[in-house]
Design an enzyme around this catalytic site. Structure first.
Site, PDB file in Angstrom:
ATOM      1  N   LYS A 113       0.820  -1.213   0.000  1.00  0.00           N
ATOM      2  CA  LYS A 113       0.000   0.000   0.000  1.00  0.00           C
ATOM      3  C   LYS A 113       0.856   1.266   0.000  1.00  0.00           C
ATOM      4  O   LYS A 113       0.411   2.315  -0.453  1.00  0.00           O
ATOM      5  CB  LYS A 113      -0.980  -0.026   1.157  1.00  0.00           C
ATOM      6  CG  LYS A 113      -1.974  -1.177   0.995  1.00  0.00           C
ATOM      7  CD  LYS A 113      -3.210  -1.046   1.809  1.00  0.00           C
ATOM      8  CE  LYS A 113      -4.256  -2.083   1.412  1.00  0.00           C
ATOM      9  NZ  LYS A 113      -3.770  -3.488   1.557  1.00  0.00           N
TER      10      LYS A 113
HETATM   11  C1  LIG Z   1      -4.382  -4.573   0.972  1.00  0.00           C
HETATM   12  C2  LIG Z   1      -3.601  -5.825   0.850  1.00  0.00           C
HETATM   13  C3  LIG Z   1      -3.939  -6.844  -0.074  1.00  0.00           C
HETATM   14  C4  LIG Z   1      -5.169  -6.770  -0.952  1.00  0.00           C
HETATM   15  O1  LIG Z   1      -5.062  -5.791  -1.930  1.00  0.00           O
HETATM   16  P1  LIG Z   1      -6.375  -5.251  -2.697  1.00  0.00           P
HETATM   17  O2  LIG Z   1      -5.918  -4.090  -3.472  1.00  0.00           O
HETATM   18  O3  LIG Z   1      -7.335  -4.846  -1.590  1.00  0.00           O
HETATM   19  O4  LIG Z   1      -6.904  -6.357  -3.506  1.00  0.00           O
HETATM   20  C5  LIG Z   1      -3.112  -7.962  -0.171  1.00  0.00           C
HETATM   21  N1  LIG Z   1      -2.031  -8.085   0.614  1.00  0.00           N
HETATM   22  C6  LIG Z   1      -1.679  -7.142   1.520  1.00  0.00           C
HETATM   23  C7  LIG Z   1      -0.486  -7.362   2.373  1.00  0.00           C
HETATM   24  C8  LIG Z   1      -2.438  -5.985   1.676  1.00  0.00           C
HETATM   25  O5  LIG Z   1      -2.086  -5.046   2.578  1.00  0.00           O
END
Ligand SMILES: *Cc1c(COP(=O)(O)O)cnc(C)c1O
Length: 469
Positions: A113
């Site tokens: 993120k």
């Molecule tokens: C947010 C997240 C996901 C999922 O990603 P999306 O964009 O919501 O599909 C997968 N792995 C981790 C570690 C995350 O923080």
């Protein structure tokens, strides 16, 4: 480039207009009016670019209301070795022949993120200064999103963050990450309750429209188009590293929850990046895997949403999914409104017609799901064979990827977090503790800055009032 809603409102808005917004006024999500097609010569030229240069080229196609020199400065300030740990920013790491991990989690909070949120911090600061406005971001987190938002917004002018988390329920490492921030514009509110209580407070405060307007309350949730756009860049970066020529195709495997990450892959593919398959991986919460296998999208209630060892994928409703379905339906806003505005809201889901479902193959999606036992086995196997320690979410991606590999087509598995964030499951799988990166060693011992509050929206509102005056 202009932006329109997925639910039929074709009012065209500029990037800067939608940057600070959530949903479109008709309840839909914003998308660009079209995806620019990248021709062979451009793709060839992009091969030689640094990550920041590549980000600038791609963002420029979608942002025409920020002067180029300013955009370049913001992008250069975001994608640095100092923030992301390597000059490549998202380097590939080989596993078995044909399979590699793309490291997206070397940013400040050790999850992918950061790739988008760090850019968002710079964009928000820039746009707010340009307008002479302030923004108070209110959010609820059980871990990843909240810390990514705080690390992106810390010290940024014009922005304050009020982040609610369930008191005493995050891992010690996650708590330390958030609560050790000493920046005056970051406020951690530890709510005496569970994550749902935090979310209920955010909803209650956001529904108080008068309060929301007076205190300039905003969010940074995963439906923000700028976040999605930032994520498009690493698909190109991964492709260039995995191939020698633009005649080659690759597959990407994506651990998925809210469909934000893989939706960026869909955008990259729609721009002409030679992606053969987008391999969608879920954990036990397999709403999306079910859709791609059957054409039925069935939102789950909280009783049917499992708490798993890949918690950032524990979703019951995929907030970005509507963007893909809109494209799948040939950008039919009325049909998208019927599915998401009516059927999901009233019946908790929908089933595509056979004709509609038949189109999915043309978009390159395949899918699979993974379980706790699969995660443990994948983490163990990857450690034993390659000496690589992977986190639980990446393990879900790798497990599903291995079921979809074809000789001759590189498989790139997106590494979405580092194992240090999920120590308990790593210990269960390997019997050892994952080491946090050097810069974060000992953060559990730093002084913590947070305020404990009861699960009461009124108390949170008063806190915001006194800290924005
Ligand atoms: C947010 C997240 C996901 C999922 O990603 P999306 O964009 O919501 O599909 C997968 N792995 C981790 C570690 C995350 O923080």
């Amino acid at each position: 480039m202009k932006y329109i809603s997925t639910r039929g409102d074709r009012t065209e808005r500029g990037f800067s207009d939608i940057l600070l917004e959530g949903l479109a006024p008709d309840g839909g999500l914003y998308l660009p009016t079209h995806y620019p097609k990248i021709d062979a010569a451009t793709l060839q030229r992009w091969r030689g670019l640094t990550y920041a240069q590549l980000a600038f080229e791609i963002l420029s196609l979608y942002i025409d209301d920020i002067p180029a020199a300013d955009l370049r400065r913001l992008v250069d300030a975001t994608y640095t070795e100092a923030v992301f740990g390597t000059p490549q920013i998202t380097p590939l790491k080989p596993l078995e022949p044909g399979v590699q991990l793309q490291a997206l989690s070397n940013g400040p909070t050790l999850a992918f993120k950061d790739m988008a949120m760090q850019l968002l911090g710079h964009l928000f600061e820039y746009e707010l200064a340009r307008r002479g406005e302030q923004l108070n971001i209110l959010g609820a987190t059980s871990g990843d999103t909240g810390s990514a938002a705080e690390y992106a917004m810390r010290g940024k002018r014009g922005v304050r963050v009020f982040m609610l988390s369930p008191h005493g329920r995050m891992s010690p490492f996650q708590q330390a990450q958030m609560f050790s921030l000493q920046d005056a514009n970051i406020h951690n509110l530890a709510v005496e309750g569970v994550f749902d209580d935090c979310q209920d407070i955010v909803k209650a405060v956001s529904n108080d429209l008068d309060f929301k307007r007076r205190h300039k309350i905003g969010t940074v949730n995963s439906i923000n188009w700028a976040r999605l756009l930032a994520q498009v860049v690493y698909y190109f970066a991964g492709y260039f590293q995995a191939t020698r020529s633009n005649d080659e195709q690759v597959d990407f495997a994506v651990p998925s929850g809210n469909f934000g990450n893989i939706c960026a892959g869909h955008v990259a593919r729609s721009m002409g990046l030679p992606i053969r398959h987008l391999v969608l991986a879920t954990n036990e919460n397999n709403v999306l895997d079910e859709f791609f296998r059957t054409g039925t999208y069935r939102v789950r209630g909280s009783a049917e949403t499992f708490e798993t060892s890949s918690p950032s994928m524990d979703i019951s409703k995929a907030s970005n999914f509507e963007r893909f379905v809109y494209d799948l339906l040939g950008r039919d806003g009325a049909r998208t409104q019927a599915l998401f505005g009516d059927a999901v809201a009233r019946q908790g889901g929908f089933t595509l017609t056979p004709d509609e479902f038949a189109r999915v193959a043309g978009f390159g999606f395949v899918s699979g799901s993974s379980s706790h036992a699969d995660r443990l086995a994948t983490i163990r196997d990857t450690f034993q064979r390659f000496g690589a320690m992977i986190d639980t979410h990446t393990a879900d991606g790798l497990k599903v990827a291995r079921a979809h590999c074809t000789p001759g087509v590189p498989m790139i598995v997106l590494e979405t977090a580092l194992p240090a964030k999920f120590a308990e499951t790593i210990r269960e799988a390997l019997g050892v503790d994952p080491a946090p990166p050097a810069a974060l060693r000992g953060i559990e011992d730093l002084p913590k800055r947070f305020t404990v509050v009861p699960p009461d929206a009124g108390v949170v509102q008063r806190y915001i009032e006194t800290h924005t005056a």
